[in-house]
Scaffold this motif. Structure first.
Motif, mmCIF file in Angstrom:
data_model
loop_
_atom_site.group_PDB
_atom_site.id
_atom_site.type_symbol
_atom_site.label_atom_id
_atom_site.label_comp_id
_atom_site.label_asym_id
_atom_site.label_seq_id
_atom_site.Cartn_x
_atom_site.Cartn_y
_atom_site.Cartn_z
ATOM 1 N N ASP A 296 0.868 -1.180 0.000
ATOM 2 C CA ASP A 296 0.000 0.000 0.000
ATOM 3 C C ASP A 296 0.904 1.228 0.000
ATOM 4 O O ASP A 296 1.657 1.459 0.943
ATOM 5 C CB ASP A 296 -0.897 -0.030 1.233
ATOM 6 N N VAL A 297 0.830 2.025 -1.052
ATOM 7 C CA VAL A 297 1.629 3.240 -1.148
ATOM 8 C C VAL A 297 0.699 4.406 -1.453
ATOM 9 O O VAL A 297 -0.252 4.276 -2.227
ATOM 10 C CB VAL A 297 2.731 3.109 -2.224
ATOM 11 N N GLY A 298 0.921 5.526 -0.795
ATOM 12 C CA GLY A 298 0.026 6.658 -0.997
ATOM 13 C C GLY A 298 0.684 7.988 -0.718
ATOM 14 O O GLY A 298 1.770 8.065 -0.129
ATOM 15 N N ILE A 299 0.002 9.029 -1.132
ATOM 16 C CA ILE A 299 0.491 10.393 -0.925
ATOM 17 C C ILE A 299 -0.707 11.286 -0.629
ATOM 18 O O ILE A 299 -1.784 11.123 -1.211
ATOM 19 C CB ILE A 299 1.280 10.896 -2.149
ATOM 20 N N SER A 300 -0.525 12.187 0.319
ATOM 21 C CA SER A 300 -1.577 13.110 0.720
ATOM 22 C C SER A 300 -1.006 14.527 0.712
ATOM 23 O O SER A 300 0.025 14.787 1.337
ATOM 24 C CB SER A 300 -2.092 12.750 2.117
ATOM 25 N N ALA A 301 -1.668 15.421 0.000
ATOM 26 C CA ALA A 301 -1.221 16.816 -0.087
ATOM 27 C C ALA A 301 -2.323 17.722 0.452
ATOM 28 O O ALA A 301 -3.482 17.610 0.037
ATOM 29 C CB ALA A 301 -0.888 17.176 -1.522
ATOM 30 N N TYR A 302 -1.976 18.597 1.388
ATOM 31 C CA TYR A 302 -2.997 19.479 1.942
ATOM 32 C C TYR A 302 -2.554 20.935 1.879
ATOM 33 O O TYR A 302 -1.364 21.263 1.850
ATOM 34 C CB TYR A 302 -3.326 19.089 3.389
ATOM 35 N N THR A 303 -3.561 21.800 1.856
ATOM 36 C CA THR A 303 -3.369 23.244 1.991
ATOM 37 C C THR A 303 -4.232 23.709 3.142
ATOM 38 O O THR A 303 -5.436 23.425 3.170
ATOM 39 C CB THR A 303 -3.775 23.978 0.703
ATOM 40 N N SER A 304 -3.632 24.396 4.116
ATOM 41 C CA SER A 304 -4.336 24.723 5.348
ATOM 42 C C SER A 304 -4.148 26.185 5.715
ATOM 43 O O SER A 304 -3.019 26.643 5.927
ATOM 44 C CB SER A 304 -3.838 23.833 6.481
ATOM 45 N N ALA A 305 -5.261 26.906 5.789
ATOM 46 C CA ALA A 305 -5.195 28.289 6.267
ATOM 47 C C ALA A 305 -4.815 28.315 7.739
ATOM 48 O O ALA A 305 -4.150 29.241 8.209
ATOM 49 C CB ALA A 305 -6.536 28.966 6.053
ATOM 50 N N SER A 306 -5.238 27.298 8.479
ATOM 51 C CA SER A 306 -4.922 27.229 9.903
ATOM 52 C C SER A 306 -3.420 27.073 10.122
ATOM 53 O O SER A 306 -2.790 27.868 10.828
ATOM 54 C CB SER A 306 -5.679 26.066 10.539
ATOM 55 N N SER A 307 -2.831 26.033 9.543
ATOM 56 C CA SER A 307 -1.407 25.796 9.785
ATOM 57 C C SER A 307 -0.537 26.883 9.165
ATOM 58 O O SER A 307 0.608 27.075 9.581
ATOM 59 C CB SER A 307 -0.999 24.419 9.251
ATOM 60 N N SER A 308 -1.068 27.607 8.178
ATOM 61 C CA SER A 308 -0.291 28.711 7.614
ATOM 62 C C SER A 308 0.019 29.757 8.666
ATOM 63 O O SER A 308 1.011 30.492 8.564
ATOM 64 C CB SER A 308 -1.049 29.358 6.448
ATOM 65 N N ASN A 309 -0.805 29.821 9.721
ATOM 66 C CA ASN A 309 -0.596 30.819 10.763
ATOM 67 C C ASN A 309 0.393 30.385 11.834
ATOM 68 O O ASN A 309 0.506 31.044 12.867
ATOM 69 C CB ASN A 309 -1.943 31.184 11.393
ATOM 70 N N ILE A 310 1.125 29.287 11.594
ATOM 71 C CA ILE A 310 2.327 29.047 12.386
ATOM 72 C C ILE A 310 3.236 30.261 12.244
ATOM 73 O O ILE A 310 3.856 30.712 13.197
ATOM 74 C CB ILE A 310 3.037 27.764 11.921
ATOM 75 N N ASN A 311 3.263 30.807 11.047
ATOM 76 C CA ASN A 311 3.936 32.082 10.797
ATOM 77 C C ASN A 311 2.960 32.998 10.067
ATOM 78 O O ASN A 311 2.900 33.002 8.837
ATOM 79 C CB ASN A 311 5.200 31.906 9.974
ATOM 80 N N PRO A 312 2.166 33.764 10.801
ATOM 81 C CA PRO A 312 1.171 34.626 10.155
ATOM 82 C C PRO A 312 1.767 35.891 9.544
ATOM 83 O O PRO A 312 1.033 36.677 8.935
ATOM 84 C CB PRO A 312 0.225 34.974 11.304
ATOM 85 N N LEU A 313 3.074 36.079 9.692
ATOM 86 C CA LEU A 313 3.688 37.342 9.281
ATOM 87 C C LEU A 313 4.207 37.328 7.850
ATOM 88 O O LEU A 313 4.723 38.348 7.378
ATOM 89 C CB LEU A 313 4.847 37.689 10.232
ATOM 90 N N ASP A 314 4.118 36.163 7.163
ATOM 91 C CA ASP A 314 4.654 36.108 5.808
ATOM 92 C C ASP A 314 3.549 36.110 4.749
ATOM 93 O O ASP A 314 3.699 35.566 3.662
ATOM 94 C CB ASP A 314 5.537 34.863 5.627
ATOM 95 N N GLY A 315 2.404 36.714 5.101
ATOM 96 C CA GLY A 315 1.297 36.819 4.166
ATOM 97 C C GLY A 315 1.360 38.087 3.339
ATOM 98 O O GLY A 315 2.401 38.751 3.228
ATOM 99 N N ASP A 316 0.236 38.446 2.771
ATOM 100 C CA ASP A 316 0.121 39.638 1.943
ATOM 101 C C ASP A 316 0.374 40.877 2.803
ATOM 102 O O ASP A 316 -0.350 41.129 3.771
ATOM 103 C CB ASP A 316 -1.285 39.689 1.323
#
Length: 427
Positions: free
Chosen positions: A83-103
């Motif tokens: 069994d081989v697999g890959i999971s890719a996610y995009t998270s607004a929540s985890s992006s705020n580990i560093n909220p200072l590198d946004g727009d």
């Protein structure tokens, strides 16, 4: 992002003996030909209690997962599965580990995703397993390995299982054990990292969090699963199960902020800076147990019911109940509506934002550990080609499955998942 660890179960198959006209006994293979399962899922969620920002902020997340499972016969008695697999996610929540590198044209806010590296991640896993059946197909044992990796977490696992069938295969008893040895690469909130300074900080006094980094970066999990399955009649089958799970090591998530009620508040724009990260005990013991009951009401309807009770030494008790009703609408198509209810009590260490105080030993504002109820509604459809007439290269199509589920939680979290699966068998 909160990783939810998933439990594995044994795959059990059995076949009988047959005899030709010359009275020569032969043994049928456990698996006649190589089978391939292709799985795909799309998951989307949103909510207002992000643990990354201390229980207040967007929980928006999108995850796309694909898996390939290959089952190969080895002789008459053995099956090798990869069994081989890959999971890719995009998270607004985890992006705020560093909220200072946004727009730079937008205010820094727990409800606005930043665009830095922590916004997305990829998890890859490999699970090989080997299963052996005895000559009479009444004994099955297997071993399984597991390895997965993502940016801040690495997991290595090993497990084994044993199954015994009695009473002309009407009774089945199985046991399995697994060990996971995991390692964190801790990613702390940006303001808690050494050398942090920002002249936009506002608040009374000087920002001085009580944070210290974790010394132990390992997490070990050990589980034992027991299962009893019994055919109770021509149309009824039931099973009972129990798991014992022990964990130790770094059970806290290093990037989940906590805000104390006895400390001054400091901000950059609308984003509150952490007083600390969550602190949880370094041991946890879990005991789930429950049962299943399947009733074959008619040739057209099957009722599948499930109940589980869960308890752990962090103070969480939960109940899960679900029902699924497969309806055979033709020889090829089956639809299966389902409903699942879940309720849990809060962990002893859960506190809403700014309720915990800095003198406590343990605290978290992760709403996964709060008290809540949840409802899940779903519908699936399965196509089964008993003649495997559709072909892809030398593999015939066996089944197609499509399922849609909506999940709603009483704390405001909601999610939607679409799963698709296809099974093929070699000619």
């Amino acid at each position: 992002m909160k990783k939810i660890f998933l439990c594995f179960s044994c795959i059990v198959a059995f076949v009988g003996f047959a005899q030709d006209d010359s009275n020569t006994t032969y043994k049928k293979r456990v698996l006649e030909a190589t089978e391939i399962d292709v799985l795909f899922s799309y998951y989307n969620q949103d909510g207002i209690h992000a643990a990354v920002s201390g229980g207040d902020g967007t929980e928006e997340l999108t995850d796309i997962t694909s898996s390939l499972i290959v089952k190969m016969p080895i002789g008459e008695d053995d099956v090798l599965t990869v069994d081989v697999g890959i999971s890719a996610y995009t998270s607004a929540s985890s992006s705020n580990i560093n909220p200072l590198d946004g727009d730079p044209n937008q205010p820094v806010s727990p409800y606005i995703a930043s665009s830095g590296a922590s916004r997305s991640d990829v998890l890859a896993h490999l699970t090989p397993s080997y299963q052996h059946s005895s000559d009479d197909r009444n004994t099955i044992w297997g071993v399984k390995g597991y390895i997965s990796s993502e940016y801040d977490y690495f997991s290595l696992g090993l497990g084994g299982s044993y199954t015994r069938l009695f009473n002309e295969k009407n009774t089945e008893v199985s046991a399995s054990a697994q060990v996971f040895l995991d390692t964190w690469n801790p990613q702390y909130p940006i303001e808690l990292r050494g050398g942090f300074f920002d002249d936009r900080i506002t608040g009374n006094g000087t920002y001085a969090p009580v944070f210290s980094s974790f010394e132990n970066k390992n997490r070990n999990s050990y589980s034992l699963s027991l299962n009893l399955s019994q055919i109770l009649g021509k149309r009824v089958q039931g099973s009972l199960f129990m798991d014992l799970v022990s964990q130790n090591g770094l059970l806290s998530t290093p990037f989940q902020r906590v805000y104390f009620g006895d400390r001054n508040d400091f901000f950059i724009d609308e984003f509150q800076l952490a007083d600390d990260v969550e602190r949880l005990p370094d041991t946890r013991f879990k005991v789930p147990f429950g049962g299943r009951l399947n009733v074959f009401a008619s040739d057209m309807f099957v009722i599948r019911s499930y109940y589980r009770f869960y308890s752990d030494d962090w103070g969480i008790n939960s109940h899960t109940a679900s029902i699924e009703v497969p309806i055979k609408v033709s020889t090829a198509f089956t639809i299966y509506p389902m409903y699942r209810f879940y309720t849990q009590s809060a962990a002893n260490y859960f506190y809403e934002k700014e309720v915990a105080v800095s003198t406590l030993d343990y605290y978290t504002s992760d709403y996964d550990l709060s008290a809540f109820d949840a409802h899940q509604y779903g519908m699936g459809i399965r196509y089964k080609d008993i003649f495997t007439s559709a072909k892809i290269f030398s593999y015939g199509l066996k089944t197609l499955d499509l399922r849609l589920n909506q999940y709603d939680r009483s704390d405001g979290l909601s999610s939607f998942i679409v799963t698709f699966g296809a099974s093929f068998v070699a000619d």
